[in-house]
Design a protein around this motif. Sequence first.
Motif, mmCIF file in Angstrom:
data_model
loop_
_atom_site.group_PDB
_atom_site.id
_atom_site.type_symbol
_atom_site.label_atom_id
_atom_site.label_comp_id
_atom_site.label_asym_id
_atom_site.label_seq_id
_atom_site.Cartn_x
_atom_site.Cartn_y
_atom_site.Cartn_z
ATOM 1 N N LEU A 67 0.811 -1.218 0.000
ATOM 2 C CA LEU A 67 0.000 0.000 0.000
ATOM 3 C C LEU A 67 0.846 1.270 0.000
ATOM 4 N N GLY A 68 2.167 1.162 0.211
ATOM 5 C CA GLY A 68 3.029 2.328 0.170
ATOM 6 C C GLY A 68 2.906 3.182 1.418
ATOM 7 N N GLY A 69 3.411 4.411 1.350
ATOM 8 C CA GLY A 69 3.338 5.320 2.489
ATOM 9 C C GLY A 69 4.342 6.449 2.350
ATOM 10 N N VAL A 95 12.866 17.055 4.733
ATOM 11 C CA VAL A 95 13.257 15.849 3.990
ATOM 12 C C VAL A 95 12.152 14.808 4.131
ATOM 13 N N SER A 96 11.699 14.247 3.005
ATOM 14 C CA SER A 96 10.628 13.246 3.045
ATOM 15 C C SER A 96 10.823 12.245 1.919
ATOM 16 N N LEU A 97 10.148 11.092 2.070
ATOM 17 C CA LEU A 97 10.215 10.005 1.094
ATOM 18 C C LEU A 97 8.805 9.471 0.886
ATOM 19 N N LEU A 98 8.358 9.390 -0.375
ATOM 20 C CA LEU A 98 7.023 8.919 -0.708
ATOM 21 C C LEU A 98 7.139 7.607 -1.475
ATOM 22 N N ILE A 99 6.585 6.518 -0.900
ATOM 23 C CA ILE A 99 6.553 5.206 -1.559
ATOM 24 C C ILE A 99 5.168 5.043 -2.178
ATOM 25 N N PRO A 100 5.033 5.022 -3.502
ATOM 26 C CA PRO A 100 3.712 4.939 -4.127
ATOM 27 C C PRO A 100 3.012 3.610 -3.838
ATOM 28 N N HIS A 101 1.708 3.638 -3.982
ATOM 29 C CA HIS A 101 0.907 2.424 -3.873
ATOM 30 C C HIS A 101 1.314 1.470 -4.990
ATOM 31 N N GLY A 102 1.655 0.236 -4.643
ATOM 32 C CA GLY A 102 2.023 -0.771 -5.619
ATOM 33 C C GLY A 102 3.487 -0.818 -5.964
ATOM 34 N N ALA A 103 4.312 0.068 -5.394
ATOM 35 C CA ALA A 103 5.737 0.049 -5.702
ATOM 36 C C ALA A 103 6.418 -1.175 -5.101
ATOM 37 N N ILE A 104 5.919 -1.622 -3.929
ATOM 38 C CA ILE A 104 6.462 -2.820 -3.283
ATOM 39 C C ILE A 104 5.556 -4.000 -3.638
ATOM 40 N N PRO A 105 6.125 -5.141 -4.019
ATOM 41 C CA PRO A 105 5.295 -6.300 -4.418
ATOM 42 C C PRO A 105 4.337 -6.717 -3.299
ATOM 43 N N GLU A 106 3.206 -7.308 -3.727
ATOM 44 C CA GLU A 106 2.224 -7.789 -2.761
ATOM 45 C C GLU A 106 2.821 -8.920 -1.921
ATOM 46 N N GLU A 107 2.243 -9.072 -0.756
ATOM 47 C CA GLU A 107 2.643 -10.118 0.196
ATOM 48 C C GLU A 107 4.111 -9.991 0.609
ATOM 49 N N SER A 108 4.646 -8.783 0.534
ATOM 50 C CA SER A 108 6.008 -8.567 1.031
ATOM 51 C C SER A 108 6.048 -7.211 1.726
ATOM 52 N N SER A 109 6.934 -7.067 2.679
ATOM 53 C CA SER A 109 7.080 -5.811 3.401
ATOM 54 C C SER A 109 8.559 -5.586 3.683
ATOM 55 N N TRP A 110 8.903 -4.312 3.774
ATOM 56 C CA TRP A 110 10.305 -3.937 3.977
ATOM 57 C C TRP A 110 10.386 -2.855 5.046
ATOM 58 N N GLU A 111 11.463 -2.924 5.815
ATOM 59 C CA GLU A 111 11.749 -1.832 6.735
ATOM 60 C C GLU A 111 12.563 -0.780 5.973
ATOM 61 N N SER A 155 2.310 3.731 -16.233
ATOM 62 C CA SER A 155 1.179 4.638 -16.023
ATOM 63 C C SER A 155 1.723 6.038 -15.811
ATOM 64 N N PRO A 156 1.860 6.839 -16.888
ATOM 65 C CA PRO A 156 2.401 8.192 -16.728
ATOM 66 C C PRO A 156 1.592 9.035 -15.746
ATOM 67 N N SER A 157 0.274 8.882 -15.784
ATOM 68 C CA SER A 157 -0.559 9.697 -14.892
ATOM 69 C C SER A 157 -0.276 9.376 -13.432
ATOM 70 N N ALA A 158 -0.053 8.105 -13.106
ATOM 71 C CA ALA A 158 0.226 7.726 -11.723
ATOM 72 C C ALA A 158 1.513 8.370 -11.227
ATOM 73 N N VAL A 159 2.541 8.408 -12.060
ATOM 74 C CA VAL A 159 3.815 9.015 -11.666
ATOM 75 C C VAL A 159 3.649 10.527 -11.499
ATOM 76 N N ILE A 160 2.839 11.154 -12.364
ATOM 77 C CA ILE A 160 2.587 12.589 -12.233
ATOM 78 C C ILE A 160 1.870 12.877 -10.917
ATOM 79 N N LEU A 161 0.905 12.042 -10.548
ATOM 80 C CA LEU A 161 0.190 12.228 -9.289
ATOM 81 C C LEU A 161 1.106 11.973 -8.090
ATOM 82 N N ASP A 162 2.034 11.030 -8.217
ATOM 83 C CA ASP A 162 3.011 10.821 -7.141
ATOM 84 C C ASP A 162 3.851 12.083 -6.940
ATOM 85 N N LEU A 163 4.238 12.714 -8.038
ATOM 86 C CA LEU A 163 5.006 13.950 -7.945
ATOM 87 C C LEU A 163 4.166 15.060 -7.318
#
Length: 928
Positions: free
Chosen positions: A525-527, A536-552, A871-879
């Motif tokens: 789900l990102g965050g 200073v901030s970091l935005l992880i988009p929805h779907g950038a990390i594969p499903e059923e996996s999580s990372w610190e 998805s160009p629109s998704a990347v634009i919305l992330d920005l």
Amino acid sequence: MNQRVQQHENCVFSFPSLSGNDNSEALPESIPSAPGTLPHFMEEPDDAYIIKSNPIVLRCKAMPAMQIFFKCNGEWVHQNEHVSEESMDETTGLKVREVFINVTRQQVEDFHGPEDYWCQCVAWSHLGTSKSRKASVRIAYLRKNFEQDPQGKEVPIEGMIVLHCRPPEGVPAAEVEWLKNEEPIDSNLDENIDTRADHNLIIRQARLSDSGNYTCMAANIVAKRRSMSATVVVYVNGGWSSWTEWSNCNARCGRGWQKRSRTCTNPAPLNGGAFCEGMSVQKITCTSLCPVDGNWEVWSEWSVCSPECEHLRVRECIAPPPRNGGKFCEGLSQESENCTEGLCIQDIETASDIALYSGLGAAVIAVAVLVVGVTLYRRSQSEYGVDVIDSSALTGGFQTFNFKTVRQGNSLLLNPSMQPDLTVSRTYSGPICLQDPMDKELMTESSLFNPLSDIKVKVQSSFMVSLGVTERAEYHSKAHSGTFPHGNSRAFGTIQARNKATYIQNLSSISTRSELKTTAIFGHLGGRLVVPNTGVSLLIPHGAIPEESSWEIYLAITQKESSLQPEGSDVLLGPEVTCGPSELSVSSPFALTIPHCAEVNSEHWNIHLKKRTQQGKWEEVMSVEEETTSCYCLLDPYACHILLNSFGTYALIGEPISDCAVRQLKVAVFGCLSCNSLDYNLRVYCMDNTPCAFQEVVLDERLQGGQLLEEPKLLPFQGNTFSLQISVLDIPPFLWRIKPFTACQEVPFSRVWCNSQKPLHCAFSLERYSPATTQLSCKICVRQVKGHEQILQIQTSILEVQSSETITFFTHDDGNFPAQMGPKAFKIPYSIRQRICATFDTPNAKGKDWQMLAQKNSINRNLSYFATQSSPSAVILDLWEARHQHDGDLDSLACALEEIGRTHSKISDITETEIEEPDFSYSRQNGL
């Protein structure tokens, strides 16, 4: 040479047939003679060269001639290969015949004989035959490589230069021409140059103008060839000038030294020539006679009384007389007085009496003024008894001084017999500004300190002036909420007088852990990760990390000395930021936001993004203005938003293109009481206009017990090499005073411009005349020479009880949520985001697609990067999410969508339950 063979006149001859294929049949060498003359060649065949594959034409012309044929290499040329023309000579009436043949490259190449391919003409008349000269035919060529290229040289001036050149092999032999800096050399115009000696270039006496690049050119009828260029450098070894006259002895009295000097300017070394050998300065010892001041001898006896009732006495300045520049005696050499004790009777005119009394009155007034002036001067000097330890240290710049506290009540500050009090010595290190803040009178070393060569100066209290933070601040992850203001409001808003006490406080809310780092576990789900109060901030988009996996995932700011050392005038524009883990691979770009302190202008700055490799080296990722598909940089006025696919350590480097490049500095003033209750310390900070730089100062001041005295202000600092001046003005003269020579401090340009690690600060020490003084009012002026200026008005109570309640310095509340996971981290609801992407990712003939969406969001550069995304629109919305993490201005996005006309739904249709999140603070009256 023509060969003529004459036969008997009555013989009959016939011509052999040349029509067959047997060219070896020989024509008769002699023909019976007939009336007439032998053939005479008017034109014979010339030597010729075959260029490439073009055949050459050989021609013969004879008179009188019945027939002319060519013989090549001893064989007759077929008559079909001859082209003949016949005419009549108008003068003699004899027959003239001209014959042409073609010789091809193939014929010459097929011939293998002991000599070159040759042809000659044979002409017949009634009397016999004549033969022409042999003409050779060769294939012309010119090889590519020179047999010897000229070699570069370094020669002293007036030395000989010889450049060798052996041209490529060729037929005919190549002619050689020399070029200097691509211009032909004509030896006929310069007698110093000779190019005739076996293709070599000879310069008899080298001149400075002979330095340059020389090229040998070879050419024949086939082609031209250029040699390698040879660089010739004519250098000049330095020579000493004449010695100057010996200087005066530096000691006015006793043993000293005098010097003389010379310079390496006769001539000065040029083009790498050797510098002069030997010493440029010579010193010798000298002895100066000490000056002897003159002194009066005793008065002589009084003279006899004169008719004017006066007697005289005299004295001379001879005990001893002045010598070696000593002072002459002061006072009168002659005295007179009445010798009758007033009994002398004289007629005194009224006018003389008036003049006498007027003069006496003026003298009395002058003496009174002089006494008052001396008294005031001594009182002013008694407040600062000074005892100069080293007068040479007061010549200005950054020097080191020792100031020692004087004993109270000491009235003999300048008495050399007094023993100095060494128990309270301190050190002062900082720049010196020779200006008294009280009377603004500029004092120089020569006017103030020359008479005090061996005196010591004492100051009533010591002080410290420093240009660096001595302790590093610490940061705690539970810091109070808030970040630096975003956008154009980032420089604090105006503080009203009634709210100033609330704004200026002792920073007790900032906690102190040693690293600026935030970590959290993210999934599909990102965050969002935020380092509080740093920008200073970091935005992880929805779907950038594969499903059923999580990372610190972590986000950190490097606080230790950065390994990135900018080159030349390059500037580190923001913090060094690390995000990771590096082994994490994302399916769509994440957004990293780094604040910067540059005034954005592509004409003045060239800004680069750099990344640290695993070996610790820094490599350039891209230039902000560069068109690339590997990553994307969007430069806002106060932050850079970067779309990346790999984690690591990143930093922004600014390369100033012109002197107009501006680095934004934030100026803040802090104050606190010193250990001495009468002293008050002012600390003026000039730091990068980034939230993290300001927070570092806040943390340092909290440890030192400092209070922010005035709203921080922005100072545009230009890269024009001019220094920074910081001064304290308008100090109340009867309440406060500042130590001598510290009211103004100057910081060199390089220390401000290249100071990327620590905030720069200058300290000022003020002293109260009385403990009853509790209010301080003054001005702090911070200005760049030939640049901008900021004045901070200080109005504070030095004994004010510091507030214990928590008051934030930053207007945003991201400190409460340093990590947000899932939908809470995003301003645009996921369902609306999907609808926007589905609408704009589809190409449209009218151009209303994702490119229009980018344009409406002020993204007009490097659109090819978005075209490569799934998805160009998704990347634009992330920005958009990264740029609007604080304001969440959905209304502006809704207006942009309405302008495009691709969506008819409004955010107001979204139910409150769909979009309401606990950390959203924006208005939803219009909705998206």
